[in-house]
Design a protein around this motif. Structure first.
Motif, short mmCIF file in Angstrom:
data_model
loop_
_atom_site.label_atom_id
_atom_site.label_comp_id
_atom_site.label_asym_id
_atom_site.label_seq_id
_atom_site.Cartn_x
_atom_site.Cartn_y
_atom_site.Cartn_z
N PHE A 181 13.81 31.43 110.26
CA PHE A 181 14.15 32.12 109.01
C PHE A 181 13.28 31.60 107.87
O PHE A 181 12.71 32.37 107.11
CB PHE A 181 15.63 31.93 108.70
N LYS A 182 13.17 30.28 107.75
CA LYS A 182 12.34 29.69 106.69
C LYS A 182 10.89 30.12 106.84
O LYS A 182 10.22 30.43 105.86
CB LYS A 182 12.44 28.16 106.73
N GLN A 183 10.42 30.14 108.09
CA GLN A 183 9.03 30.51 108.32
C GLN A 183 8.78 31.98 107.93
O GLN A 183 7.80 32.29 107.26
CB GLN A 183 8.67 30.30 109.79
N GLN A 184 9.67 32.86 108.33
CA GLN A 184 9.49 34.27 108.01
C GLN A 184 9.64 34.54 106.52
O GLN A 184 8.87 35.30 105.94
CB GLN A 184 10.50 35.12 108.78
N MET A 185 10.60 33.94 105.89
CA MET A 185 10.79 34.15 104.46
C MET A 185 9.68 33.48 103.64
O MET A 185 9.27 33.99 102.62
CB MET A 185 12.15 33.63 103.98
N GLY A 186 9.16 32.36 104.12
CA GLY A 186 8.07 31.70 103.45
C GLY A 186 6.78 32.48 103.51
O GLY A 186 5.94 32.42 102.62
N GLY A 187 6.63 33.28 104.54
CA GLY A 187 5.43 34.09 104.71
C GLY A 187 5.43 35.32 103.82
O GLY A 187 4.42 36.00 103.70
N ARG A 188 6.53 35.61 103.16
CA ARG A 188 6.60 36.81 102.33
C ARG A 188 6.73 36.48 100.85
O ARG A 188 7.26 37.23 100.06
CB ARG A 188 7.80 37.67 102.76
N GLY A 189 6.26 35.32 100.49
CA GLY A 189 6.28 34.96 99.06
C GLY A 189 7.53 34.24 98.63
O GLY A 189 7.73 33.98 97.46
#
Length: 79
Positions: A66-74
């Protein structure tokens, strides 16, 4: 004179009944239009919720993903 008064009263009553029926029909049509409109809004809202839920389920298997995916979107990666 009495005949004219009675005739006028009958005509007024007839016009009143016709106006009430027309108003009732217009209110029923408005209520039906609003019902259809709100039904469509609720269906659209449900569709958005289902789509968001599916998207969240697809790739999020752990807090780290979740952190990785949300971090990749700004979004910040630290919670």
């Amino acid at each position: 004179m009495v005949g004219i008064a009675v005739g006028t009263a009958i005509m007024i009553g007839s016009f009143r009944e016709r106006a009430l029926k027309n108003s009732e029909r217009q209110l029923e049509n408005t209520a039906q239009l609003l019902a259809v409109h709100f039904e469509q809004l609720f269906r659209d809202f449900d569709a958005v919720q289902i789509t968001v839920g599916r998207q969240m389920q697809l790739g999020i298997s752990s807090p780290e993903s979740f952190k990785q995916q949300m971090g990749g979107r700004g979004y910040p990666t630290s919670c």
